[in-house]
Design an enzyme around this catalytic site. Structure first.
Site, PDB file in Angstrom:
ATOM      1  N   ASP A 110       9.084  -6.254   0.672  1.00 28.80           N
ATOM      2  CA  ASP A 110       9.174  -6.778   2.128  1.00 28.80           C
ATOM      3  C   ASP A 110       9.361  -8.068   2.454  1.00 28.80           C
ATOM      4  O   ASP A 110       8.998  -9.037   1.265  1.00 28.80           O
ATOM      5  CB  ASP A 110       8.045  -6.208   2.587  1.00 28.80           C
ATOM      6  CG  ASP A 110       7.569  -4.687   2.501  1.00 28.80           C
ATOM      7  OD1 ASP A 110       8.631  -3.945   2.419  1.00 28.80           O
ATOM      8  OD2 ASP A 110       6.304  -4.274   2.661  1.00 28.80           O
TER       9      ASP A 110
HETATM   10  N1  URA Z   1       4.932  -1.734  -1.402  1.00 33.23           N
HETATM   11  C1  URA Z   1       4.749  -2.391  -0.085  1.00 33.23           C
HETATM   12  O1  URA Z   1       4.129  -1.968   0.844  1.00 33.23           O
HETATM   13  N2  URA Z   1       5.701  -3.384   0.049  1.00 33.23           N
HETATM   14  C2  URA Z   1       6.336  -4.206  -1.001  1.00 33.23           C
HETATM   15  O2  URA Z   1       6.916  -4.866  -0.674  1.00 33.23           O
HETATM   16  C3  URA Z   1       6.331  -3.457  -2.177  1.00 33.23           C
HETATM   17  C4  URA Z   1       5.568  -2.161  -2.268  1.00 33.23           C
END
Ligand code: URA
Length: 250
Positions: A110
């Site tokens: 993310d």
């Molecule tokens: N889980 C998440 O919530 N975000 C990420 O970026 C990776 C794993």
């Protein structure tokens, strides 16, 4: 990238390896002034080229090597793991301009997650890593917005029911409780969208900070935030082995 990890090859070899022609042909093109390295005319076939950063052109067109590339990036938060963003936000590709070849991200992180991101043009390996049946462990460091009880951590370890189904059991380690927050390490073998954030929300808390610290045998060791390096051939072998067969059949 460290000096010793650079892939140096002679210019004639770079052209032939890229499938442009034989080494003899390549030598004649070089001698004939048709080849440039980083915009500079080079007429010596034995000129050393750093595949990680030099741009070679033949008759003005980039020579793209078919060589497999495996890039390990310590992604900072605030960078998108996509090639282009219509809103013009920074993407992780602005951190790896020297790679000189297109490499796709293996899974996503993310915008506000930092940590280990692998990029490659080896689609088979990318598929093997992201295939949940291969159960390659990914470890995250989490700062939760509340103190988490033993039961909440147990729930995370056993698996929680998300909108897209029950998560697999994971490994949970409390690192420390600090003021109002719990810091924990969570290892999961799937890679669903926003999985860690959703798992933590499911047990009644929120993620304040998320860092991916490992994928299978790969860790962030030796990299500072925003830095990248090429995997060594041994690391590629170990990684391939780690995700070559479904874990349950081993
Ligand atoms: N889980 C998440 O919530 N975000 C990420 O970026 C990776 C794993």
């Amino acid at each position: 990238m460290k000096e010793g990890q650079r892939k140096l090859k002679t210019l004639d070899r770079v052209l032939s390896k890229a499938g442009a022609g034989s080494r003899t042909e390549a030598r004649s093109w070089i001698g004939g002034g048709r080849v440039r390295v980083n915009g500079k005319l080079i007429q010596t076939p034995d000129h050393w080229v750093d595949l990680g950063r030099d741009k070679v052109t033949l008759d003005g067109k980039p020579v793209v090597s078919a060589q497999r590339r495996y890039i390990l990036l310590y992604k900072p938060k605030g960078y998108l793991a996509t090639y282009r963003d219509p809103q013009g936000r920074p993407t992780i590709y602005s951190l790896i301009p020297e790679v000189g070849q297109f490499v796709g991200t293996v899974g996503r992180l993310d915008l506000n997650t930092s940590g280990l991101l692998l990029l490659t043009n080896d689609n088979d390996l990318a598929e093997a890593i992201t295939n949940p049946e291969h159960e390659l462990p990914k470890t995250y460091l989490v700062k939760a917005s509340t103190l988490l009880s033993g039961e909440q951590l147990d729930q995370l370890a056993q698996g929680v029911e998300l909108s897209d189904g029950l998560t697999r059991p994971g490994i949970v380690k409390r690192l420390r409780d600090s003021g109002k927050y719990t810091f924990l390490e969570l290892t999961i073998t799937e890679g669903r969208n926003r999985q860690v954030r959703r798992m933590i929300e499911h047990v009644g808390s929120k993620v304040l900070k998320l860092v991916r610290t490992s994928i299978g045998p790969l860790t962030l060791e030796g990299l500072t935030i925003g830095q990248w390096r090429e995997l060594t051939s041994d690391e590629v072998k170990i990684l391939k082995k780690a995700c070559s067969r479904p874990r349950r059949q081993r």
